[in-house]
Scaffold this active site. Sequence first.
Site, PDB file in Angstrom:
ATOM      1  N   GLU A 117      -5.788 -10.983  -1.525  1.00 22.57           N
ATOM      2  CA  GLU A 117      -6.604 -10.821  -0.304  1.00 22.57           C
ATOM      3  C   GLU A 117      -8.093 -10.716  -0.621  1.00 22.57           C
ATOM      4  OE1 GLU A 117      -5.245  -7.570   2.162  1.00 22.57           O
ATOM      5  OE2 GLU A 117      -3.133  -7.972   1.744  1.00 22.57           O
ATOM      6  N   GLU A 167       0.802  -1.241   0.000  1.00 18.81           N
ATOM      7  CA  GLU A 167       0.000   0.000   0.000  1.00 18.81           C
ATOM      8  C   GLU A 167       0.830   1.282   0.000  1.00 18.81           C
ATOM      9  OE1 GLU A 167      -2.679  -0.438   3.314  1.00 18.81           O
ATOM     10  OE2 GLU A 167      -3.579  -2.258   2.491  1.00 18.81           O
TER      11      GLU A 167
HETATM   12  C1  XIL Z   1      -6.087  -6.832   8.365  1.00 27.34           C
HETATM   13  C2  XIL Z   1      -6.385  -8.072   9.208  1.00 27.34           C
HETATM   14  O1  XIL Z   1      -7.261  -8.897   8.502  1.00 27.34           O
HETATM   15  C3  XIL Z   1      -6.996  -7.661  10.533  1.00 27.34           C
HETATM   16  O2  XIL Z   1      -7.117  -8.809  11.380  1.00 27.34           O
HETATM   17  C4  XIL Z   1      -6.129  -6.611  11.211  1.00 27.34           C
HETATM   18  O3  XIL Z   1      -6.788  -6.149  12.369  1.00 27.34           O
HETATM   19  C5  XIL Z   1      -5.850  -5.450  10.275  1.00 27.34           C
HETATM   20  O4  XIL Z   1      -5.288  -5.929   9.071  1.00 27.34           O
HETATM   21  N1  XIL Z   1      -4.927  -5.022   3.723  1.00 27.34           N
HETATM   22  C6  XIL Z   1      -3.862  -5.777   4.173  1.00 27.34           C
HETATM   23  C7  XIL Z   1      -4.042  -6.688   5.326  1.00 27.34           C
HETATM   24  O5  XIL Z   1      -2.793  -5.789   3.531  1.00 27.34           O
HETATM   25  O6  XIL Z   1      -2.889  -6.843   6.091  1.00 27.34           O
HETATM   26  C8  XIL Z   1      -5.194  -6.248   6.209  1.00 27.34           C
HETATM   27  O7  XIL Z   1      -5.389  -7.241   7.201  1.00 27.34           O
HETATM   28  C9  XIL Z   1      -6.437  -6.000   5.389  1.00 27.34           C
HETATM   29  C10 XIL Z   1      -6.196  -4.920   4.369  1.00 27.34           C
END
Ligand code: XIL
Length: 404
Positions: A311, A195
């Site tokens: 994701e 990001e």
């Molecule tokens: C999220 C997790 O799923 C949660 O459990 C945590 O509280 C916050 O992070 N983008 C990403 C991930 O790259 O690392 C994130 O994961 C979701 C958004």
Amino acid sequence: MFEKRALPRREVLYLGLSSLIGVIANLVNKTHEPSPPDPLPRQEGRIRGAIATRFGIRIAANAKVAESSLKARAATKGLIYGAASQYKTLSSNAAFTRRFLEECAILVPENELKWGAVRPSSDRFDFTQGDWLARFARKNGLLFRGHTLVWHAYLPDWFRETVNRQNAEQFLTNHIETVVKHYAGQIHSWDVVNEAIYPPDRQPNGLRKSPWLKFLGEDYIDLAFRVAAQADPQAILVYNDYDIDYDTREQEAKRKSVLKLLERLKAKKTPIHAIGLQAHLSAAETRFNPNKLRKFLEDISSMGLKIMVTEMDVADRELPYDYKIRDRRVAQVYEDYLSVVLDEPATIAVLTWGLSDRYTWLSKHRARPDKAPVRPLPLDRDLQPKLAWHSIASAFDSRSLTVF
Ligand code: XIL
């Protein structure tokens, strides 16, 4: 002119047999909550399972699932399917773990390798949970992903008081070297930088105003990839980002900045191998433009980069209460998105951010105003396949065989 005619005997027999199989399939697949009707072509896996039962062929208890699991369907098309999960889930819920192993070929720790988890203090590393997950993957024949080395979020509390312009390079380098070497040889791919693009921050090149940018300037990105490549020359090194999926002004700007970043990195011969599309989608968003996404993926591929969906989930926050309506729309979004991404030969993997609706970050981060449990993932809370599962399966099945 169409002639009215009786169905040939072969077809009558076939129809009779398939409805019988359908009935058996439904009995075999009793679900905990009433499932919405599935479109027939997607029931292939169930029907095959039922045929085996009907003719008394002895099969292992999980052969029906194994035969038609997401990982098996993906593998037939040269793809890897898997999901994110957490130490606390996989170490405590045996039924979930079993289903995870049936469906997934790759595991990514949801939080356990982030700075906030691995760095209890500025001079210590704690790999306890990461190591448990790495061992779990190894023991069960799963590939293992690393997420993530450089991110503006999930930083430990001490970071703010400790890291500054003078020592940031040392912290970044030392962190990447230590973590990547610790898992070297065990990692399929690392999300090296997460990001880094966020045009609303109004920084040059659309970069995010992260602590790393503030302390080190844009070169922190190139540096991170170089240090990671040295520490584990085998891992696929990934730039990972979200909100690059839809045809909106904001996402178009973000796609443009991401492409430019990748071009600059390639021009510098930075060791970067793939882009990760987070694909946190929203079921209520209608501004999906397959051609724009297709073009973006082609541009990435023409730089010699691979593509991973890292994701994926589909938030149902804005949809009506009725879960059948939600499930149908969520499934449609999976299918629309994946059919485009899987059409691109550079795509090598699909991961969902979780496997079952029982364990999803969206329960907190995109909770529904009516408090109904969210349903963004392939399996429901009771580990039963939803329409979304069938959409993913059918997207894998439909991938052209000439693709790889
Ligand atoms: C999220 C997790 O799923 C949660 O459990 C945590 O509280 C916050 O992070 N983008 C990403 C991930 O790259 O690392 C994130 O994961 C979701 C958004």
